[in-house]
Write a protein that holds these residues in place. Structure first.
Motif, PDB file in Angstrom:
ATOM      1  N   THR A  45       8.252  -5.517   6.074  1.00 13.24           N
ATOM      2  CA  THR A  45       7.200  -5.863   5.157  1.00 13.24           C
ATOM      3  C   THR A  45       7.676  -5.353   4.051  1.00 13.24           C
ATOM      4  O   THR A  45       7.642  -3.774   4.332  1.00 13.24           O
ATOM      5  CB  THR A  45       5.760  -5.489   5.439  1.00 13.24           C
ATOM      6  N   LYS A  46       8.568  -5.221   2.538  1.00  9.55           N
ATOM      7  CA  LYS A  46       8.454  -4.961   1.821  1.00  9.55           C
ATOM      8  C   LYS A  46       7.686  -4.734   0.714  1.00  9.55           C
ATOM      9  O   LYS A  46       7.213  -6.092  -0.093  1.00  9.55           O
ATOM     10  CB  LYS A  46      10.208  -5.561   0.875  1.00  9.55           C
ATOM     11  N   ILE A  47       6.289  -4.292   0.314  1.00 10.34           N
ATOM     12  CA  ILE A  47       5.543  -4.104  -1.012  1.00 10.34           C
ATOM     13  C   ILE A  47       6.905  -2.914  -2.494  1.00 10.34           C
ATOM     14  O   ILE A  47       6.427  -2.181  -2.113  1.00 10.34           O
ATOM     15  CB  ILE A  47       4.621  -3.715  -1.061  1.00 10.34           C
ATOM     16  N   TYR A  48       6.456  -3.645  -3.432  1.00  6.09           N
ATOM     17  CA  TYR A  48       7.264  -3.147  -4.297  1.00  6.09           C
ATOM     18  C   TYR A  48       5.868  -2.802  -5.033  1.00  6.09           C
ATOM     19  O   TYR A  48       4.682  -2.966  -5.808  1.00  6.09           O
ATOM     20  CB  TYR A  48       8.120  -3.767  -5.455  1.00  6.09           C
ATOM     21  N   ASP A  49       6.166  -1.253  -5.643  1.00  2.00           N
ATOM     22  CA  ASP A  49       5.176  -1.395  -6.586  1.00  2.00           C
ATOM     23  C   ASP A  49       3.363  -1.056  -5.746  1.00  2.00           C
ATOM     24  O   ASP A  49       2.676  -1.415  -6.226  1.00  2.00           O
ATOM     25  CB  ASP A  49       4.928  -1.515  -7.695  1.00  2.00           C
ATOM     26  N   PRO A  50       3.633  -0.649  -4.450  1.00  2.00           N
ATOM     27  CA  PRO A  50       2.566  -0.337  -3.543  1.00  2.00           C
ATOM     28  C   PRO A  50       1.087   0.294  -4.530  1.00  2.00           C
ATOM     29  O   PRO A  50       0.249  -0.572  -4.485  1.00  2.00           O
ATOM     30  CB  PRO A  50       2.997   0.716  -2.420  1.00  2.00           C
ATOM     31  N   GLU A  51       1.427   1.041  -5.229  1.00  2.00           N
ATOM     32  CA  GLU A  51       0.145   1.972  -5.917  1.00  2.00           C
ATOM     33  C   GLU A  51      -0.413   0.834  -7.239  1.00  2.00           C
ATOM     34  O   GLU A  51      -1.600   1.051  -8.295  1.00  2.00           O
ATOM     35  CB  GLU A  51       0.819   3.254  -6.589  1.00  2.00           C
ATOM     36  N   GLY A  52       0.898   0.502  -7.952  1.00  2.00           N
ATOM     37  CA  GLY A  52      -0.042  -0.800  -9.244  1.00  2.00           C
ATOM     38  C   GLY A  52       0.419  -2.321  -8.814  1.00  2.00           C
ATOM     39  O   GLY A  52      -0.483  -2.662  -7.931  1.00  2.00           O
ATOM     40  N   ALA A  53       1.405  -2.728  -9.303  1.00  2.00           N
ATOM     41  CA  ALA A  53       1.331  -4.395  -9.467  1.00  2.00           C
ATOM     42  C   ALA A  53       1.354  -4.811  -7.971  1.00  2.00           C
ATOM     43  O   ALA A  53       1.184  -6.419  -7.865  1.00  2.00           O
ATOM     44  CB  ALA A  53       2.724  -5.106  -9.926  1.00  2.00           C
ATOM     45  N   ARG A  54       1.978  -4.410  -6.499  1.00  2.00           N
ATOM     46  CA  ARG A  54       2.089  -4.885  -5.829  1.00  2.00           C
ATOM     47  C   ARG A  54       2.715  -5.705  -4.830  1.00  2.00           C
ATOM     48  O   ARG A  54       1.830  -7.145  -5.183  1.00  2.00           O
ATOM     49  CB  ARG A  54      -0.202  -5.049  -4.936  1.00  2.00           C
TER      50      ARG A  54
END
Lengths: 278, 270
Positions: free
Chosen positions: A17-26
């Protein structure tokens, strides 16, 4: 070069699993994506644009981290949420827009890896590179700069630059995009030739379904974002292949199968895109 | 060889270049000698400038046939070259390191951006107070703006490098120092050399200002002196001398650049 009895480079992709920008846009690029690539297997990845194919390549190459899951190379973890093995010569990437160094000649480009790793003397590496070029009918271009060459020739040089390092895995991200149909067939024959000479694990991203079936041992079809495996289509056509197999019934049936799966996902991606706009 | 020379002489480019200069000279002549516009009363016409420039016994004591002229040139060229060399060595080094190292960039970029717009002339008081002797002050003033121009262009050069070259270099087994010398340096060379031509121009401009205010000798100083002594033909001949020296130094930079960037030259040639 390597012998056929000991091929390494088996890759396991396990619930990645890859989540870009996990703190923001997710932005979730991949979700629980799992499949296997056997050592010496030519694996083709197809899927809608922006579905996360390149994300997976970056994770295997060590350019980027993953959020969860695990990627193994010959049984060793090379990427997980806890560890990330840096890029290395065992996993070689051929880039979408080409990344030959424009300031180095063809020979300097090909020999860059062995020389910089202190594996070979410059002169010995140059001899080897000349031999490789000669073998594929490009013996004359050693002293030219990449931008003096056609993009098809640049591509072949870049693949040789990767292969001289004897990597376990070669990853190609739409390497023949933008080439015309004739140039593409030359590239396919070239790739087939170098692959037969020394088989290794190939991870090949493309949008061209003919290319996919013609080259692949199997075609992995990805879903629209977040990327998961939708379907794996094994291609049992015998190697090495020649272009006339594209007219065989077996080939056409495989193409139909892949096309239907891809089309379904493309439609979903299109609708999702419309939802995002609304 | 002879044929090459001949095609060069007969080429339309050279013809246009000469025509451009002649048109400029005739306008100048028209303004000063034919129309005699009020504000141009004291301005010498091209003929008297050239006469003074090539005179064996010039009014100002400075012409092509006097030692003075070449001493002035030697002073100015020496100062500019010293300043340009320092600006290039320090500016390229700092620019490359700033572009390559994020932490160094964070530390230095705001500072560079504050110091960079300060006009070279505004440095004169500090330069005179801090540095020993007038000579160092003039060189410093010549150096400072060229230095910042070089830093900025080098930095932009590093930023202009395609990310894939860095990734490819890492795949191929590069250590950081290999990336620096095989990707960062050659990748930024085209920007660096564009920047060096700009910084060379800035160096000449700042030099003259520095020489006028705090210098002794040199072309800028002689122009200032000529102004006070009403020797306007000499002022103008010295202006053109500066122009020619600037042209030669830019051409020299381009020639070095072509040698170092064979790949660029071949691409354009192709």
């Amino acid at each position: 070069m390597t012998t056929h009895d000991k091929i390494e480079g088996a890759i396991s992709i396990r619930k990645v699993t890859k989540i870009y920008d996990p703190e923001g846009a997710r932005v979730m690029a991949m979700k629980d994506c799992s499949f296997e690539m056997g050592a010496g297997e030519f694996t083709i990845i197809v899927g809608p644009s922006g579905c996360g194919k390149t994300t997976l390549l970056n994770a295997i190459a060590g350019f980027d981290t993953i959020t969860s899951g695990e990627i193994l190379l010959d049984g060793d973890t090379i990427s997980s949420s806890l560890k990330q093995i840096k890029p290395n010569v065992d996993r070689m990437v051929v880039f979408q827009n080409g990344a030959l160094f424009p300031w180095k000649t063809v020979i300097e480009n090909i020999t860059y890896g062995p020389v910089v790793q202190d594996r070979m003397k410059k002169s010995a590496a140059a001899e080897l590179a000349k031999g490789m070029l000669h073998q594929v009918g490009l013996g004359e271009i050693g002293d030219k700069y990449p931008e003096e060459l056609s993009s098809g020739v640049q591509r072949r040089v870049e693949i040789l630059r990767a292969l001289i390092n004897q990597p376990k895995v070669v990853m190609l991200d739409e390497p023949f995009r933008g080439l015309d149909a004739v140039a593409k067939t030359v590239m396919h024959e070239f790739l087939m030739e170098v692959f037969c000479a020394s088989p290794r694990t190939m991870f090949f991203i493309t949008h061209d379904l003919d290319e996919a079936i013609f080259l692949g041992h199997k075609v992995v079809i990805m879903t629209t974002r977040p990327a998961q495996v939708k379907k794996i289509v094994p291609v049992a056509l015998p190697w090495p292949r020649e272009h006339h197999i594209m007219n065989s019934r077996e080939y056409l049936e495989l193409k139909q199968e892949v096309l239907e799966a891809v089309h379904e996902e493309a439609k979903k991606a299109f609708e999702a895109g419309e939802r995002e706009l609304a | 060889m002879m044929n090459q020379l001949r095609t060069k002489i007969l080429s339309p480019q050279l013809f246009r270049a000469v025509a451009g200069v002649l048109i400029f000279l005739s306008f100048w002549y028209l303004l000063t000698e034919v129309l005699k516009l009020p504000r141009f009363k004291l301005i010498p016409d091209p003929v008297s400038v050239i006469k003074e420039w090539v005179s064996f016994d010039p009014m100002s004591g400075r012409s092509l046939f006097t030692k003075e002229y070449y001493i002035d040139i030697a002073y100015s060229v020496g100062r500019t070259m010293a300043a340009f060399t320092f600006a290039t060595v320090l500016g390229v080094t700092l620019g490359l390191l700033m572009g390559w190292n994020r932490i160094l960039y964070d530390f230095t970029f705001p500072l560079v951006e504050i110091l960079r717009p300060m006009p070279p002339l505004s440095w004169i008081p500090l330069a005179v107070l801090i540095l020993p002797g007038v000579e160092f002050a003039v060189v410093y003033v010549t150096f400072i703006a060229a230095f910042f121009a070089t830093v900025l262009n080098t930095l932009l050069g590093v930023f202009s490098i395609d990310r894939n070259y860095f990734l490819a270099a890492r795949c191929l087994g590069s250590k950081p120092k290999d990336i620096f010398f095989n990707v960062v340096v050659p990748g930024s060379l085209p920007f660096i050399f564009t920047g060096l031509q700009i910084s060379m121009g800035i160096a000449w401009m700042s030099l003259v200002a520095g020489e006028i205010i705090s210098g002794q000798r040199g072309l800028g100083y002689a122009i200032y002196e000529g102004y006070f002594l009403y020797q306007f033909p000499q002022v103008i001949s010295y202006m053109f001398t500066l122009g020619i020296l600037g042209y030669i130094s830019s051409a020299a930079i381009r020639a070095v650049g072509r040698r170092l960037m064979a790949w660029e030259a071949r691409r354009r040639g192709a």
